[in-house]
Each structure stands twice: as C-alpha cells, then as structure tokens.
Write a protein that holds these residues in place. Structure first.
Motif, short mmCIF file in Angstrom:
data_model
loop_
_atom_site.label_atom_id
_atom_site.label_comp_id
_atom_site.label_asym_id
_atom_site.label_seq_id
_atom_site.Cartn_x
_atom_site.Cartn_y
_atom_site.Cartn_z
N VAL A 122 0.83 -1.21 0.00
CA VAL A 122 0.00 0.00 0.00
C VAL A 122 0.87 1.26 0.00
O VAL A 122 0.42 2.33 -0.44
CB VAL A 122 -0.95 -0.01 1.22
N LEU A 156 -8.83 6.05 -0.23
CA LEU A 156 -7.89 5.63 0.82
C LEU A 156 -8.58 5.51 2.17
O LEU A 156 -8.32 4.57 2.94
CB LEU A 156 -6.75 6.63 0.92
N PRO A 160 -8.86 1.03 2.51
CA PRO A 160 -7.82 0.52 3.43
C PRO A 160 -8.14 0.79 4.91
O PRO A 160 -7.97 -0.10 5.74
CB PRO A 160 -6.57 1.28 2.99
N TYR A 164 -10.82 -2.33 5.75
CA TYR A 164 -9.83 -3.35 6.13
C TYR A 164 -9.34 -3.19 7.57
O TYR A 164 -9.40 -4.13 8.37
CB TYR A 164 -8.66 -3.35 5.15
N ALA A 362 -5.51 2.03 -3.31
CA ALA A 362 -5.86 1.11 -2.23
C ALA A 362 -5.24 -0.27 -2.41
O ALA A 362 -5.53 -1.18 -1.63
CB ALA A 362 -7.38 0.97 -2.14
N SER A 365 -4.23 -3.41 0.29
CA SER A 365 -5.14 -3.59 1.41
C SER A 365 -5.32 -5.06 1.74
O SER A 365 -5.28 -5.47 2.90
CB SER A 365 -6.50 -2.96 1.09
N PHE A 396 -1.18 2.25 10.93
CA PHE A 396 -1.73 2.78 9.69
C PHE A 396 -2.17 4.23 9.83
O PHE A 396 -1.90 5.08 8.97
CB PHE A 396 -2.91 1.91 9.25
#
Length: 863
Positions: A122, A156, A160, A164, A362, A365, A396
C-alpha cells in the motif's frame, strides 16, 4: 494415498484434552482443569460407531470390550508435553510459545519488519496512481486535479482504513488472514466443508473458540442450518473462496510487475535518453533478483528493508509538504467530497474510466490482511499494546495514512502548476537535488511491495493446501522462530515466469495498472462477501449494520470493477485468464480429492470381516510394526486388505495413522492426537489420528518419531491397565464405599493415576490423618496390594503386551503406503471423465506425493 507428509512425525498423546461442551471450548488450552468422564464411553473402533471419536475418552479410545461400569472418573487436563512432538520436548512441563517477551530493541526491529511485510504494497501506490488516472481522463483544468485528488483521498479512507483496518482485520482467524482464513472461520462454526472427514470431537479443540449463545443466536442458527443443509450454498461458498484465492495469486503476479516498472520508469525523468524498452529490460533484471532472494525468508529480508520503507514513508511526507508549501495549498479543499461530484459532472465517462486508476491507491489492502500470519501480536507492536488489530490501526493511522495523504496532496499541488507532468507526477515533483536518492529509495520500496504480495500468496496457498484445495507442494519454513514465514519454491519461480510474461507483453504502465485493478477488486469483493457471512454467523451483530456494510462496500467495489472490466481488451485479459486457470486447478483438486475420499469410505473393510479373519488376519503375523498411512478418520482402509492379500505376511503390530487437518490455524499439542484400539487386544491394531491446523509445522526425524510412538503406546497401555486395576479393586469394596472411593480416580498430567478415595487409601496403608491431600499413586497401591489372582493376571497381561511391543520394535518399523488411482465410471459424463481421468490425474502425478514429506529411508518403506 494419505497425506503422509511430514506428518508422520507428528505424534500422539495417549489422552486428549476434554472440553465439556461447546460452551467451554473457548477456554485456554493451557489452563489445568478438572472434568468428569464416563468410563463406558470407551469402545472398540467400529464402522457402526456413529459418534466418530466424539465419545472417546481421554485415554484416546481405550479398548473396553470387558468394561461395563457406569462410573465417572475425575481427570485433570493441563499443559504437558505431547510425546509425539519433537519440538514440545524443549521445555518439559511448561507451555511452549513461539513468541516471548521481547525487549525494546527487539520490538523496534519487529516494527520495521511490519512495515516491510504488511504495509509495503500500500505504501508504493503514489508511484503510479495519478499517472494511470490521468492517462484515462487527461487534465483540463485545476478542478480536474482537485476532483481526482478528492477521489483518491476518500478511496484511501474508505477501503484501506474503514473496510480493512477497522472491519476486515477483526475477522482474522487467531492471527491468520486471507480468504482461506475466513473460510476456515466459517467452517469452524458451520459444517460447510465438502470433504466429509469432520469429526464431532474436532469441536472440542480449544482453538475452535465457539461463541457462547447470545441474544441474536436464533438468526445465526438459522443461517448455520441453511448453510449446512444446502449443498448448493456449500459449493457456492467454496467457489467464492477459490475465486478470491485465485485473484490473490494473480495479484502476486501483477504487483511486482506494476511496482517495479513504475519505479524503474523514473529513469525516463532523470535521463532523457532512456526509452521504454530499456525500462522493461532493467525491470526484468530487478524482478529476477527479487524472486531469487525470496528464499532467504521474511524475517531476514524484512528486517533489512524495514528501515528503508520507513525512510520511504518519511520521504513521501517530506516531498508532499515541500510541494504544498512551494506550489499551492488550495488542494486541501479536496477533502470536501463535493469535488468528486463536480469531477464526474465535468468528465462523465472519462471520470468513470479513471476509477480504475483511482482504485490503485488502495492496492495492498488485501496484502495487509493476508500477511497477518507472518507476525503475532507481539511481533507487530509499534506501541506497547496487546491487540493485533489495534496495533495495525495505530501504525496505519499515525504513520502510513498521513504519509500517503501528504504524498498525494503534494503531487496534486505540483500538477496544478505543472499539468504537463501528469505522465510521471511523482518523479517530476521531486526537488532537483533529491531526485537520485529518492529514486533509489523508491526502487527499494517497490521491491518491498512486490515481496509483500508474494509472501501473501505463499500464505494463501499453504492454507488452501492444508484445507484440501491445492495440490501438495514443497513448503520451506524460513524461520525457526516464526512458523508463519514460509517459502514455496515452485510457486515462487512460477510467479516469476508469469510476471516476466506480463512485463514483456504489456509494457505500458497504464495497461498493467488495469490488470492490477482487476486482481485487487476480485479479491476485495470476495472478502466483502465472506466477512458479511462472518458478521451474520459468528459476530451476530445487528442486521442493519451488516446490510449497510455489504451494500455500501460491495456496491462501491462493483462500481470500480465495472470500470476496469471496460478496458479488459487492452491486455489486462492475461491476468483474468491466469486467475481462471488457477481457479480451475484448485477446484479440480478439491473435487477429485472429495471423490477419492468418498470412494475410500465406501470401500473400507467391515469390522465383521476383520473379526472373521481372526487375530492373525488370515495370514502370517511377522514380528515388526507396520505404520499404515491413510486418509480415513475411522474404519479400516481398503488398502489394508490389499496388503493382506498381496503380501506373504503382515506385521505383528499395525498402527493406522491418519493425518487430518481441521479448520483452525493451530491445534494445541495437548489436543493434537487421538489414540485408540481397533479390534480386540489380541489383534494388536491401533489407530492414531493426528490433527493439525493449517499453520502447524510438521517436521520430524523418522527415528525420533518411531521411538516416541512406541513410548506413547506403552504409556497408553500402562494407563489402561492401571485404570482396570483400580476398577478391579473397586469391585471388592462395599456398595457404600464404592460410591465414595473408586467412582473418582485422577490421572495426573505426568501420566500417574491417583485415587481420591479414603477407604481405598486406608485399606492399603496410606496415611489416614490427611487422606484427601495425600493421595497414593497407582504404583504405590499396587505394591501394597494383597496377592490377588485377578490383579496378577492383569499384571502378567500388561507385561506380556509391553514385551510384545518391544520385540516388535526391535524387529523394525515399516511404513506402509498405498498410492491409489481414481477413475471415472464408463457411464460418466464426458466432462467428468476429462476432469478426473486426465486433469486430476495429471495434478496427482506431478504434485508432491506424501512420501516426499517423510524423511524415511527406502529400507523402511513399502509402497
């Protein structure tokens, strides 16, 4: 035919841990606990035994043809060494953990590995996202740049981060991620596997962690019943899982191609004389180097490139801040989503085409989810927190996402003042004096991203192999510390070849980007559907939340998918064809394995026939031990009848060894093996079922395995005799004493048998002052017992059987393996004949046979 694999080494505990009901199955397997057990549960392995080991006792199915008592035994189960497992001998009597408490230096090192393995893919998306987007919808004004930036920013945030990190990562299977981990999680809560080898006793493995009944359990039970009773839904679920896995494998091809090509493409900005052909050749060289170093493992390579990726993220943020301050801070208004609407209003169809490029921000992910298996909770800690997903979220949110956002904001600020740089906006936006250092870091980051998806591919293939959906391949464990770090040589070189074909045939970054989008969206949609099932079946959350999740994210991904499919004719069809081929390989393997298992079940030998043959089995019983490997969880395999009719003699002692995978990442060593008798004692036939999770490692030396096997059988027989001896003592007590004395016996974790009864202890001279706290072992009781003919006979019988086993061991151990062949009937459909007789037969012939996983000399092998 059995998957002998390294599994011949696995081994057997003579007693298995009992978990009294599904409600307690989430109890930590390392905790000692006391459970009651009916002695009449033990019975001879018979084909009419519908409970399938479900009622087998802790002594792993002690043969009880002469036991009629209904007494219960109090048994303590707790952490102990599995006598079959070589690795368990390292720390006797203590629970073994692959991850210990690390110091600060170790935690920092592991944090760098996390960046290199989990977030590598990513992190490199700024190299190519804008260039692909603007190749489909060229810049016609500043509003186009801001609109495209707004699309990227919210993509984004939505995929992600929200999907996720905040949702999907919580659906991990005890630290395992990926489509097959989700499938395993579902199989654990509903019998949806098409391979009919499930045992009720599997649900008592502590790793199952079945959910305690809740207020919304009724809806979950209805879904569970529907899934279990509908063959169509079972097949559909498997198709979704295989489709997602095939897309992951395709992703493992296109990610290195895209990342390396886009990074090397920066040469055209730094050196005017460089053409696309030179970029392709350099990319091919980089790819060969990349796949060549995969064998060194994630921990070694990840630690080396982790700091480089950290520098890469810092560089993204630094360049972004520089461009924002130098060119135009007005791009910050892209955080207003209304600019997305205006972008589509101005560009209409072109904006829809650009969605395929936008999705590239993305990418990676799914790799974040699939690569969870490479680290434990402690391994990926950036802060000192206990939860795996929380640590990923913090990493993240506070490092990866801000750096990515700043990187895209900086590129957009540059493009507003320099729209001609849309072909390579990242490299054009680098300050002049920093170009070559950043170019070098970008290429290193691209190689890291490529490794990230490749390791995710290895993980998914290992999971699918363990669950019977991929041909057996050689799997190399690259770390002695982290069992999740693997390397599959055949897949590694296969991915390299296909990757080189993609790079050489589709030399345009834009076309490769479209193929990249197809692979990513394919696995994303499958993950969305599987997580929705997890929400309904396992999490049992509000239906409104579930519907909101699936409608929003599946709708969003279908919109992106429609964009990339529209451009499939430009060369990205190669990835679709590759994914279809991988899907067919997995489906054919699963279908053939299912038919093969069902055929073996139908052809197994009946117990009536075994009884008619007698203890000599209708042949000569030569001294020695024969280990018969088969896939049947119960019954006598048909291949054993072939041995009886073909060989001039059979071994005096036979052990049927079944290697069985259950839908959990790891089976605790204390719960791994089931051990029981087959037929009466005089037959000297035993069964060992070795249960493994899809993450378990099976590596044993055959000599060590044989020694541990014999020791385990001896302990099994001694405990069996000790129980019967105590039962015989109990028959001599009064009725009242019977209830309070031998209705409870204790089997300690070290294998000794204790009686908790006061009258029995007093009778044989034990201390009467504190009778309960000073229990005597069965050995002490035996020493003080008066001479009794029945006990004497039992002791003589025990010594005779132990002597028999030792002599058999001295005569040698032979591994009996049968390689069966499955053919479609003549009246079958043509497609079925083609699939079974040719495709499946080809896969079986060329995959890794079970014997390849055994370190057995040919002198000990009979096939």
């Amino acid at each position: 035919m059995a998957e002998v694999g390294a599994g011949s080494g696995g081994s057997s505990s003579s007693r298995r841990e009992e978990i009294n009901g599904a409600g307690l199955s989430s109890m930590d397997s390392l905790e000692s606990r006391w459970v009651f057990q009916d002695e009449d549960d033990s019975e001879i392995d018979d084909e009419e035994d519908d409970d399938d080991y479900d009622d087998a006792p802790h002594l792993a199915g002690v043969d009880s043809d002469d036991e009629d008592t209904q007494d219960q035994r109090l048994i303590r189960t707790g952490p102990r060494i599995d006598s079959f497992d070589v690795e368990a001998l390292e720390v006797p009597g203590a629970p073994r953990s692959d991850y210990e408490d690390f110091g600060m230096g170790r935690k920092i090192a592991l944090a760098f590995q996390t960046l290199g393995v989990v977030f590598g893919d990513v992190g490199t998306s700024p190299l190519y996202t804008f260039s692909v987007m603007f190749s489909k919808a060229p810049i016609n004004g500043n509003e186009d740049v801001i609109g495209a930036l707004s699309l990227v920013l919210y993509t984004l945030i939505l995929i992600p981060l929200i999907k996720y990190v905040l949702v999907v990562l919580w659906a991990n299977d005890d630290g395992e991620g990926g489509t097959f981990a989700l499938y395993s999680l579902i199989c654990r809560h509903a019998k949806v596997s098409l391979l009919p080898n499930q045992l009720p006793s599997d649900a008592r493995i502590s790793s199952f962690r079945l959910k305690v009944p809740s207020a919304e359990l009724e809806r979950s039970l209805k879904i569970k019943e529907r899934l279990e009773t509908s063959l169509t839904l079972k097949k559909l679920l498997l198709v979704l899982v295989l489709a997602g896995t095939s897309m992951v494998i395709a992703d493992g091809v296109v990610t290195p191609a895209m990342s390396v090509m886009s990074a090397v493409g920066g040469l055209k900005v730094g050196v005017d004389a460089i053409e696309q052909d030179e970029v392709v050749m350099i990319s091919v060289a980089f790819l060969v180097i990349l796949f060549s170093v995969q064998k060194f493992g994630t921990s070694k390579v990840g630690l080396a490139v982790g700091p480089a990726l950290f520098i890469w993220f810092c560089s993204l943020a630094g360049i972004g801040i520089y461009n924002l301050l130098k060119y135009d801070t007005s791009v910050l208004k892209a955080f207003n989503p209304v600019h997305i609407y205006l972008y589509f209003k101005r560009n209409s169809v072109k904006a829809w085409y650009a969605l395929g490029g936008c999705l590239l921000c993305a990418t990676g992910s799914e790799a974040m989810f699939a690569d969870l298996c490479y680290f434990s909770v402690q391994s990926i800690q950036v802060m000192e927190l206990e939860n795996l997903v929380t640590n990923l979220l913090l990493t993240f949110v506070f490092l990866v996402l801000p750096c990515l956002l700043l990187g895209y904001l900086g590129q957009a600020a540059y493009l507003i003042n320099n729209p001609s740089g849309e072909e390579q906006p990242f490299f054009y936006s680098i300050p002049g004096g920093m170009f070559w250092p950043i170019f070098l870091i970008a290429n290193i980051a691209a190689l890291i991203a490529s490794r990230t998806m490749t390791t995710a591919t290895f993980s998914c293939i290992k999971q699918s192999t363990a669950l019977g959906c991929f041909p057996r391949l050689k799997i190399v464990h690259t770390s002695r510390k982290f069992m999740g770090q693997i390397y599959i040589p055949v897949i590694n070189w296969f991915l390299l070849v296909v990757c080189l074909i993609v790079v050489c045939s589709i030399s345009s970054i834009n076309e490769i980007g479209n193929a990249y989008g197809i692979a990513e969206l394919g696995v994303m949609m499958m993950t969305t559907i599987l997580v929705t099932i997890v929400m309904l079946l396992i999490w049992q959350i509000n239906i409104v939340i579930v519907l909101s999740f699936v409608i929003f994210f599946l709708g969003l991904e279908l919109t992106f998918f429609s964009s990339v499919l529209w451009s499939v004719t430009d060369g990205s069809w190669i990835i679709l064809v590759f994914a279809v081929i991988m899907f067919l390989i997995m489906y054919i393997w699963n279908y053939g394995s299912k038919l093969k298992y069902e055929t073996e079940v139908k052809q197994k030998l009946s117990m009536d026939l075994m009884r008619e043959l007698g203890c000599n089995l209708g042949t000569i019983r030569a001294p020695g031990i024969g280990l018969v490997y088969n896939e049947l969880a119960k019954g006598v395999p048909a291949i054993f009848g072939h041995f009886l009719t073909t060989l001039p003699a059979i071994h005096s002692m036979i052990i049927f060894v079944c290697i069985k995978y259950v839908p959990v990442p790891m089976v605790p060593q204390s719960e791994r093996f089931l051990f029981r008798r087959v037929c009466p004692k005089s037959y000297h036939i035993f069964r060992c079922i070795a249960r493994y999770g899809y993450k378990d490692v099976r590596k044993e030396n055959h000599q060590t395995f044989e020694q541990l096997l014999i020791e385990s059988i001896e302990k099994f027989i001694r405990r069996e005799a000790q129980e019967r001896q105590l039962e015989s003592d109990d028959d001599d007590d009064t009725d009242n004493e019977e209830e309070t004395s031998l209705s409870r016996v204790l089997i300690a974790p070290n294998g000794s048998v204790y009686s908790l009864a006061v009258p029995l202890l007093a009778e044989f001279g034990s201390s009467s002052n504190n009778p309960i706290s000073e229990a005597s072992t069965s050995e002490e009781v035996t020493a003080d017992l008066p001479v009794d003919p029945s006990i004497s006979d039992a002791e003589h019988g025990l010594e005779r059987e132990l002597s028999f086993i030792r002599k058999a061991k001295e005569s040698g151990v032979v591994y009996l393996l049968g390689h069966g062949d499955i053919r479609a009937r003549k009246d079958s459909w043509f497609i079925k004949k083609l699939v079974i007789n040719y495709f499946y037969a080809f896969l079986r012939k060329n995959c890794r046979r079970g014997i390849a996983n055994l370190s057995v000399p040919h002198s000990h092998l009979m096939q």
